[in-house]
Design a protein around this motif. Structure first.
Motif, short mmCIF file in Angstrom:
data_model
loop_
_atom_site.label_atom_id
_atom_site.label_comp_id
_atom_site.label_asym_id
_atom_site.label_seq_id
_atom_site.Cartn_x
_atom_site.Cartn_y
_atom_site.Cartn_z
N GLN A 1 15.81 -48.11 -44.23
CA GLN A 1 17.08 -47.79 -43.57
C GLN A 1 17.42 -46.31 -43.73
N THR A 2 17.78 -45.69 -42.62
CA THR A 2 18.30 -44.32 -42.67
C THR A 2 19.57 -44.31 -41.85
N MET A 3 20.66 -44.17 -42.53
CA MET A 3 21.94 -44.28 -41.84
C MET A 3 22.28 -42.98 -41.14
N LEU A 4 22.73 -43.09 -39.92
CA LEU A 4 23.08 -41.90 -39.15
C LEU A 4 24.17 -41.08 -39.85
N ASN A 5 25.12 -41.80 -40.46
CA ASN A 5 26.21 -41.02 -41.06
C ASN A 5 25.89 -40.54 -42.47
N THR B 1 22.97 -38.69 -42.89
CA THR B 1 21.92 -37.70 -42.71
C THR B 1 22.50 -36.44 -42.10
N LYS B 2 21.78 -35.35 -42.30
CA LYS B 2 22.13 -34.10 -41.64
C LYS B 2 21.04 -33.83 -40.63
N LEU B 3 21.42 -33.61 -39.41
CA LEU B 3 20.43 -33.39 -38.36
C LEU B 3 20.13 -31.91 -38.22
#
Lengths: 376, 521
Positions: free
Chosen positions: A20-24, A26-28
């Motif tokens: 799982q990699t949560m969108l909120n 992570t830093k894009l």
């Protein structure tokens, strides 16, 4: 049934990895840049947009620029990660910029990390910048103040240049096979940051490569001729303005602007019995005259005259492009590839890198005006 | 009560109420004959005994002026119409009985009485709104049907409204319901079979089918299952549905329940069987397949292209209702690289400050929607609108402003909720709403892989499901391309010249000789 009731929770709970990699969380990264320090360390620069929710539904994007140094590209990325909260993700990366000096060294060494990460954005645009890549990415460009971040800005600038055929269409994926092809090279957009007060970036032409190394540039407007000769049949606005005479006293009357409707490339490589290699590019171009200040295009003779003048001028430019490419020893049209395909025994005996600049390589462009705009 | 164990007799009993000669045949089978030399009082007392403390069982003694003989009328006051007793029994009796006997009166047709000699019948007749007439001749008694008229009007069912087409609906009266079907199918081949289930409730169920169309195997299967029911009470159609459906643990409804007679009639003509109930406006249609639930009467009243479009929208809504929250959860917590760049910062910024995982966020909102839905069903319309305001505006808006749920989640949940209610069938809509929760959990644990697993399991289940021997996922599995024309789309009327294969109808071809006229150019 009883077995299943035991097995199901085991299956879910005891398998260790959870991807799982949560969108909120992570830093894009939206733009990345690579340079080298004087002692050969890699400087990685990344633009990380911070979404600031001003109010429900309205958000503002503010770019934060981070950079760090390391011995390799991956190490700089890992060190960058340590400088920001949460995890850095390059899957939405829009553009990778190489500083001119870094590009002249070797770009594959820096790109390697992208090809090994299954989540990396392979459709990200590549570009070479005049000066340091870090400077391009960290510049507060005028347009980024109102619209979205630097990554999107640079990407859109490159896409717009592609549409006007100033640069060929390339991304991380498309250059990969070319980098390892001994018979063909490639070209990337060449970015020039401009302006003191109002800062913009200009796609100034193409940076030519030989293998993994940048060997020189062809500036706009000549780069349009370069793109035309890659065989690209047409783009949204493949356009160029050419000087076609010196006789008119008002300078503006000496020029004509054309938009290419359709290109048809005839590309042949021949080896004579004596072993002499000759290559030829013949381009048949259907164009629309989008600007011709002297007017009178309603008469067929005038059109014929203009066709001849344009053909002559464009052929001259084409030959100029070829000469420069040979001088740089860059082979983006793939003369070597044709040699490998059709004259392999000859090619095998040659040291292609030495032979290519000496090859007899000619180009000509035959212009055919199919439309002269809406004025009759 | 012997006849409950031998259901075949039931038909005869019911028939006997209507046709008098059958009473005689029944007489031979009947077990307890009335002993001679009992007085009329004994008989009445004997009948009244099981009803011991019921005060609405009325006995009315009448002395006939002619021969001083006595007549006893027995009825349950609450379910009979006194006016009918007056008209049908008392008036003719007083007018004529001084001249001739009761039996002759009956034979002349002056009295609409049925003669019975089996006393065991008395009790059930009483319960069916009959008035019993006892005379000095204790060997027999007479009955007359005097039901009180408590029918409500025939109105359009609220839960199955349509735009165009007939606006009548079933009511809580079996004979009216059957009349509504017969009105549409005026064929002698329309068969109605009555069954009475429930030892105490005696619920009447009518099995309705078209004789030369419906497959007898399916008819037998349905009948056998109904016959096998031994229960104290079948109170609602739902009880019966659960008693005879194939897979009670499945999420999917295995028979269509409808309140529309036109829907029932159309399905009967396809070769299906309908169960119509007394005391309930709901009728069940079986055997059905998955796509039956997505058909609406409106489809056939619209032009066929429009009907097909709506049909496709509905099937599309099935995937949205099941999958959209799951896809959202999977995307933002596993595969956000599939989100286009133009959207990702927007989504990211709306998600940034949500304090809990997307699964929890989605569950919270989905459950809230279900709460609002459940509340608004129970409440009267006037308070219902309050709920709409509180639920829709306050929760929707405030929850976002408070930062508990992201904007996007609200949109997803709203779209999902609307998609779930697009299904014309209420049961299927409920099934779809339940199904999205396992999908959400699967998506939160394994991302897209989990959703794929979910759909695989769903597909397995649908393919394995059979209702009354007919495949549930019919035109798809087993695949029958021709039948797709009335399941995925709604083909024009003149194209539909075969009945669906899965129903295995006796008569597969449909006579659709339409559009044979000459076109004048």
């Amino acid at each position: 049934m009883k077995k299943v009731t035991y097995l199901l929770p085991i299956l879910f709970l005891l398998t260790g990895c959870w991807d799982q990699t949560m969108l909120n969380q992570t830093k894009l990264i939206t733009a990345g840049g690579f340079d080298y320090t004087k002692d050969d360390k890699v400087i990685g620069t990344a633009a990380v947009p911070q979404a600031v929710a001003v109010e429900a539904g309205q958000s503002k994007v503010a770019d934060l620029i981070f950079s760090s140094t390391g011995f390799t590209a991956r190490q700089t990325r890992l060190r960058l990660d340590r400088k920001v909260t949460e995890r850095l993700e390059a899957s939405k990366n829009q553009v990778v910029v190489f500083g001119e000096k870094a590009a002249k060294k070797d770009i594959y060494h820096l790109l390697d990390v992208f090809y090994r990460d299954p989540k990396s954005a392979l459709n990200a645009k590549l570009a070479v910048s005049k000066g340091r890549a870090a400077d391009v990415i960290s510049t507060k460009f005028e347009e980024t103040k109102t619209s979205t971040g630097v990554g999107e800005y640079l990407r859109d600038s490159i896409i717009s240049a592609e549409e006007s055929a100033t640069v060929p269409k390339e991304n991380i994926q498309t250059i990969c096979p070319l980098m390892f092809d001994p018979g063909q090279d490639f070209a990337l957009p060449y970015l020039e940051p401009m302006g003191d007060k109002i800062k913009t970036v200009k796609v100034g032409g193409v940076a030519l490569f030989n293998g993994h190394k940048m060997v020189g540039t062809i500036k706009e407007p000549l780069s349009v001729v370069y793109t035309m000769m890659t065989g690209e049949s047409s783009t949204v606005f493949m356009s160029t303005t050419k000087k076609i005479s010196n006789k008119k006293n008002q300078n503006v009357l000496n020029y004509a602007t054309i938009k290419v409707q359709k290109n048809k490339r005839h590309f042949s490589v021949k080896v004579s019995p004596t072993g002499e290699i000759s290559a030829q590019i013949k381009l048949k171009t259907k164009v629309v005259v989008t600007e011709y200040p002297p007017d009178k295009l309603s008469s067929p003779t005038e059109i014929e005259k203009l066709e001849k003048a344009l053909s002559k001028r464009l052929s001259k430019d084409a030959q100029e492009v070829i000469n420069r490419l040979q001088k740089m020893n860059s082979d983006p049209y793939g003369v070597g590839r044709k040699m490998i395909a059709f004259h392999y025994p000859t090619w095998k005996k040659l040291d292609w890198a030495k032979e290519y600049p000496k090859t007899k390589f000619t180009a000509s462009i035959d212009v055919n005006i199919v439309d002269s705009g809406i004025i009759e | 009560m012997t006849f409950f164990k031998k259901p075949k007799k039931l038909k005869q009993i019911i028939a006997s109420v209507q046709k008098e000669d059958k009473t005689e045949t029944y007489n031979e089978v009947g077990e307890s004959q009335i002993e001679q030399k009992q007085t009329i009082e004994d008989i009445v007392a004997q009948i009244k005994e099981p009803f011991a403390s019921t005060e609405d069982l009325i006995t009315q003694w009448i002395e006939l002026p002619s021969d001083d003989s006595r007549v006893a009328l027995l009825y349950i006051e609450s379910i009979i119409d006194r006016k009918l007793i007056q008209d049908q029994i008392l008036n003719p009796l007083f007018e004529l009985s001084n001249e001739i006997g009761m039996d002759s009166l009956r034979k002349m047709g002056k009295l609409d009485l049925t003669k019975h000699t089996d006393m065991t019948m008395a009790q059930s007749l009483l319960l069916q709104s009959h008035t019993l007439v006892f005379t000095e001749d204790t060997a027999c008694f007479y009955s007359v049907s005097t039901p009180v008229d408590t029918k409500r009007d025939i109105t359009e069912p609220d839960n199955e409204t349509i735009l165009r087409g007939a606006h009548d609906g079933f009511i809580e009266n079996l004979s009216i319901n059957l009349a509504l079907i017969r009105k549409r199918l005026k064929t002698p081949k329309l068969k109605v079979k009555y069954y009475r289930v429930g030892k105490e409730t005696h619920t009447t169920i009518a099995v309705v089918y078209v004789d030369n169309i419906a497959n007898p195997d399916y008819v037998n299967e349905v009948e056998n299952r109904i016959k096998s029911i031994e229960a104290d009470g079948i109170y609602a159609p739902g009880n019966l549905e659960e008693s005879i459906e194939d897979r009670p643990f499945s999420f999917f409804p295995q028979m269509v329940s409808t309140e529309r007679p036109d829907r029932v009639a159309a399905n009967l003509m396809e070769g299906r069987i309908a169960l119509v109930y007394d005391t309930s406006p709901t009728a069940h249609i079986m055997p059905v397949n998955f796509f039956t639930f997505y058909q609406s009467v409106d489809d056939y009243n619209n032009r066929w292209i429009i009907g097909s479009f709506f049909r496709l929208i509905r099937l599309f809504s099935f995937f949205i209702a099941i999958g959209l929250p799951a896809v959202y959860i999977a995307t933002v917590s596993f595969h956000f690289e599939v989100i286009p760049f133009g959207l990702i910062l927007l989504i990211k910024s709306s998600l940034e400050d949500i304090p809990y995982p997307p699964l929890f966020e989605a569950m919270l909102m989905e459950l809230t929607i279900e709460l609002i839905r459940e509340a608004s069903i129970r409440l009267p319309t006037r308070i219902g609108s309050t709920i709409a305001i509180v639920g829709g505006l306050v929760i929707g808006d405030a929850v976002v402003k408070a930062g508990l749920v992201s904007n996007l989640m609200i949109i997803i949940v709203a779209v999902t909720a609307i998609a779930a209610y697009i299904v014309p069938s209420n049961e299927m809509s409920a099934a779809v709403r339940i199904l999205r929760f396992p999908f959400m959990i699967a998506a939160a644990t394994m991302g897209f892989v989990g959703i794929v697993f979910g759909f695989m399991i769903l597909l397995f289940h649908l393919c394995r499901l059979y209702t009354f021997g007919a495949p549930y996922f019919a035109p798809i599995a087993p695949l029958s391309l021709k039948d797709l024309k009335d399941s995925i789309i709604r083909a024009p009327f003149w194209v539909m010249n075969r009945r669906p294969q899965d129903l295995d109808a006796q008569k597969r071809s449909l006579d659709n000789q339409v559009r044979k006229w000459e076109k004048k150019s």
